[in-house]
Design an enzyme around this catalytic site. Structure first.
Site, PDB file in Angstrom:
ATOM      1  N   ASN A  20      -2.464   2.672   3.538  1.00 15.60           N
ATOM      2  CA  ASN A  20      -1.849   4.176   3.847  1.00 15.60           C
ATOM      3  C   ASN A  20      -2.829   5.114   3.458  1.00 15.60           C
ATOM      4  O   ASN A  20      -3.273   6.400   3.814  1.00 15.60           O
ATOM      5  CB  ASN A  20      -0.543   4.299   3.220  1.00 15.60           C
ATOM      6  CG  ASN A  20       0.613   3.646   4.142  1.00 15.60           C
ATOM      7  OD1 ASN A  20       0.294   3.622   5.469  1.00 15.60           O
ATOM      8  ND2 ASN A  20       1.496   2.924   3.620  1.00 15.60           N
ATOM      9  N   PHE A  79      -0.461  -0.524  12.789  1.00 16.56           N
ATOM     10  CA  PHE A  79      -1.619  -0.136  11.581  1.00 16.56           C
ATOM     11  C   PHE A  79      -1.872  -0.881  10.648  1.00 16.56           C
ATOM     12  O   PHE A  79      -3.282  -1.352  10.327  1.00 16.56           O
ATOM     13  CB  PHE A  79      -0.916   1.127  10.694  1.00 16.56           C
ATOM     14  CG  PHE A  79      -1.828   1.467   9.658  1.00 16.56           C
ATOM     15  CD1 PHE A  79      -2.790   2.276   9.803  1.00 16.56           C
ATOM     16  CD2 PHE A  79      -1.369   0.918   8.172  1.00 16.56           C
ATOM     17  CE1 PHE A  79      -3.564   2.847   8.798  1.00 16.56           C
ATOM     18  CE2 PHE A  79      -2.285   1.211   7.116  1.00 16.56           C
ATOM     19  CZ  PHE A  79      -3.397   2.243   7.432  1.00 16.56           C
ATOM     20  N   ASN A  80      -1.275  -1.996  10.104  1.00 12.16           N
ATOM     21  CA  ASN A  80      -1.573  -2.938   9.259  1.00 12.16           C
ATOM     22  C   ASN A  80      -2.580  -4.019   9.916  1.00 12.16           C
ATOM     23  O   ASN A  80      -3.435  -4.289   9.161  1.00 12.16           O
ATOM     24  CB  ASN A  80      -0.571  -3.750   8.695  1.00 12.16           C
ATOM     25  CG  ASN A  80       0.324  -2.731   7.657  1.00 12.16           C
ATOM     26  OD1 ASN A  80      -0.132  -1.923   7.068  1.00 12.16           O
ATOM     27  ND2 ASN A  80       1.532  -3.122   7.375  1.00 12.16           N
ATOM     28  N   ASP A 125       6.741   1.288   1.756  1.00 10.64           N
ATOM     29  CA  ASP A 125       6.520   0.138   0.743  1.00 10.64           C
ATOM     30  C   ASP A 125       7.008   0.462  -0.630  1.00 10.64           C
ATOM     31  O   ASP A 125       7.458  -0.422  -1.114  1.00 10.64           O
ATOM     32  CB  ASP A 125       4.915   0.341   0.462  1.00 10.64           C
ATOM     33  CG  ASP A 125       3.856   0.184   1.579  1.00 10.64           C
ATOM     34  OD1 ASP A 125       3.560  -1.128   1.721  1.00 10.64           O
ATOM     35  OD2 ASP A 125       3.966   1.264   2.334  1.00 10.64           O
ATOM     36  N   ASP A 171       0.884  -1.195  -0.039  1.00  8.39           N
ATOM     37  CA  ASP A 171       0.148  -0.053   0.085  1.00  8.39           C
ATOM     38  C   ASP A 171       0.668   1.253   0.014  1.00  8.39           C
ATOM     39  O   ASP A 171       0.935   2.027   0.979  1.00  8.39           O
ATOM     40  CB  ASP A 171      -0.980   0.066   1.249  1.00  8.39           C
ATOM     41  CG  ASP A 171      -0.091   0.132   2.557  1.00  8.39           C
ATOM     42  OD1 ASP A 171       0.984  -0.419   2.752  1.00  8.39           O
ATOM     43  OD2 ASP A 171      -0.727   0.654   3.498  1.00  8.39           O
ATOM     44  N   HIS A 227       9.731   0.017   8.118  1.00  9.28           N
ATOM     45  CA  HIS A 227       9.103  -1.099   8.202  1.00  9.28           C
ATOM     46  C   HIS A 227       9.103  -2.053   7.096  1.00  9.28           C
ATOM     47  O   HIS A 227       9.684  -3.329   7.556  1.00  9.28           O
ATOM     48  CB  HIS A 227       7.668  -0.674   8.717  1.00  9.28           C
ATOM     49  CG  HIS A 227       7.243   0.352   9.549  1.00  9.28           C
ATOM     50  ND1 HIS A 227       7.499   0.125  10.823  1.00  9.28           N
ATOM     51  CD2 HIS A 227       6.862   1.411   9.361  1.00  9.28           C
ATOM     52  CE1 HIS A 227       7.128   1.383  11.538  1.00  9.28           C
ATOM     53  NE2 HIS A 227       6.806   2.255  10.531  1.00  9.28           N
ATOM     54  N   ASP A 228       8.720  -1.705   6.103  1.00  6.73           N
ATOM     55  CA  ASP A 228       8.181  -2.505   5.003  1.00  6.73           C
ATOM     56  C   ASP A 228       9.262  -3.583   4.162  1.00  6.73           C
ATOM     57  O   ASP A 228       9.182  -4.621   4.158  1.00  6.73           O
ATOM     58  CB  ASP A 228       7.300  -2.105   4.183  1.00  6.73           C
ATOM     59  CG  ASP A 228       6.115  -1.578   4.347  1.00  6.73           C
ATOM     60  OD1 ASP A 228       5.795  -2.190   5.711  1.00  6.73           O
ATOM     61  OD2 ASP A 228       5.339  -0.660   3.978  1.00  6.73           O
ATOM     62  N   THR A 276       2.893  -5.946   2.803  1.00  9.31           N
ATOM     63  CA  THR A 276       3.446  -4.603   3.512  1.00  9.31           C
ATOM     64  C   THR A 276       2.222  -3.843   3.672  1.00  9.31           C
ATOM     65  O   THR A 276       2.372  -2.628   4.090  1.00  9.31           O
ATOM     66  CB  THR A 276       4.633  -4.163   2.860  1.00  9.31           C
ATOM     67  OG1 THR A 276       4.284  -3.749   1.459  1.00  9.31           O
ATOM     68  CG2 THR A 276       5.759  -5.092   2.932  1.00  9.31           C
TER      69      THR A 276
HETATM   70  C1  BDR Z   1       3.101   0.071   8.713  1.00 14.06           C
HETATM   71  O1  BDR Z   1       1.815   0.903   8.390  1.00 14.06           O
HETATM   72  C2  BDR Z   1       2.222   1.717   7.022  1.00 14.06           C
HETATM   73  O2  BDR Z   1       1.907   3.083   7.449  1.00 14.06           O
HETATM   74  C3  BDR Z   1       3.580   1.260   6.874  1.00 14.06           C
HETATM   75  O3  BDR Z   1       3.746   1.518   5.194  1.00 14.06           O
HETATM   76  C4  BDR Z   1       3.749   0.035   7.200  1.00 14.06           C
HETATM   77  O4  BDR Z   1       3.509  -0.857   6.441  1.00 14.06           O
HETATM   78  C5  BDR Z   1       3.529   0.368   9.887  1.00 14.06           C
HETATM   79  O5  BDR Z   1       2.749   0.309  11.013  1.00 14.06           O
HETATM   80 CA    CA Z   2       2.755  -0.250   4.035  1.00 12.91          CA
END
Ligand code: BDR
Ligand code: CA
Length: 327
Positions: free
Chosen positions: A56, A180-181, A34, A29, A255-256, A139
């Site tokens: 996102n 978040f994810n 990403d 996303d 993160h991703d 991701t």
């Molecule tokens: C995740 O949430 C998104 O904002 C980032 O792309 C990552 O996948 C981190 O919490």
């Molecule tokens: Ca992401």
């Protein structure tokens, strides 16, 4: 850093040894991190498709952003647009971090290509059925992945494995305990974890908060030279600025790409086997990954490989090397 070699195929005709990189579909996303995940996936693996999801920002924008990154890098990877909403949860976004477009901070060229289809789930099912040893790396919210596994349970035996960025064996970011994810589609995450895919790797915030990118990475990216290097440096400048405002950090968490590295550069990440459940009902805990960290001898009592340690320096090297590869 040199490319990892994960296996070899012997070409009997001329006896040369050909490296076989892991094959993957990236479900994402984009999103600043990403965007780097796409580049790392293409640089270190055989990226056979990108699928997009809400997350996102909305799926129209995440699809546009995936196409932008792929075009800027000169890649020939099909992009398939995916689900626009979570399975049950209300739609949410992360524009506070990624901006209204999802890739705030950089001047991006207009997209010249189009998505190969609007059926990411069908693409995942068809590709995994036809192709050996495909990894599914996710991701974003896990909506597409869950929908594919629900429609085609046979995928769980066909996949090489799933690696996802999401959850945490520690604190959350959307709430005290939810990342978040996972918060964006907790039911999807629970379905994926219960899918029976034999290898599922999770990298959560407890790991990705160790990989911060800021001024030094920006300087290294600009030194690569070219359009992609400028854009990726500008993206990190924006992203790091947000984390400075939000938390006072001198860098933003990448993160991703960690979920991609877990498959393609596995020596960078240390995993422990754990039993993980997704909390679906708690008033204060919905979307939490409940990671059982009690010491145990019986490792069959585990359903996921949970990432705990990462070589952050080499992870940052991989980001720069990926950009250099396509510049
Ligand atoms: C995740 O949430 C998104 O904002 C980032 O792309 C990552 O996948 C981190 O919490
Ligand atoms: Ca992401």
């Amino acid at each position: 850093m040199s490319l990892p070699v994960h296996g070899t195929d012997t070409n009997l005709a001329d006896s040369t040894i050909v490296a076989a990189l892991p094959r993957l579909i990236l479900d994402c996303d984009p999103g600043h991190d990403d965007a780097f995940a796409i580049l790392v996936a293409a640089a270190f693996g055989e990226l056979i498709g990108v699928t997009t999801t809400h997350g996102n920002v909305g799926v129209e924008l995440t699809t546009n952003n995936a196409l932008t990154v792929i075009e800027m890098a000169g890649l020939e990877v099909p992009v398939h647009k995916g689900m626009s909403r979570p399975l049950l949860a209300p739609l949410r976004n992360a524009t506070r971090v990624h901006g209204e477009t999802g890739l705030a901070g950089a001047r991006l060229p207009a997209v010249a290509t189009e998505a190969a289809s609007t059926d990411a789930v069908g693409f995942i099912i068809g590709t995994v059925r036809e192709t050996e040893d495909v990894w599914l790396v996710a991701t974003g919210p896990l909506t597409n992945v869950a929908a594919a596994l629900r429609a085609a349970p046979d995928l769980s035996e066909r996949l090489a494995g799933i690696s996802f960025m999401g959850g945490s064996a520690g604190c959350g970011n959307v709430t005290a305990v939810a990342e978040f994810n996972l918060a964006a589609d907790p039911e999807a995450a629970a379905m994926v974890i219960a899918s029976g895919v034999p290898v599922i790797k999770m990298v959560g915030l407890n790991l990705t908060y160790q990989v911060l990118v800021g001024a030094e990475t920006i300087t290294r990216l600009r030194a690569v030279g070219g359009g992609l290097s400028e854009v990726t440096a500008d993206l990190i400048a924006h992203y790091a600025g947000v984390y400075d405002e939000l938390y006072g950090w001198r860098g933003a968490p990448m993160h991703d790409p960690c979920a991609v590295a877990g498959v393609l550069i596995p020596e960078l990440i240390g995993y422990e086997r754990r039993w993980v459940e997704v909390e679906l009902r708690g008033e204060h805990t919905r979307g939490m990954t409940v990671v059982d960290e009690r010491p145990r001898l019986d490792l069959t009592q585990s359903n996921l490989e949970v990432g705990y340690t990462v070589d952050a320096e080499r992870m940052r090297d991989a980001l720069v090397e990926a950009v250099a590869r396509f510049s």
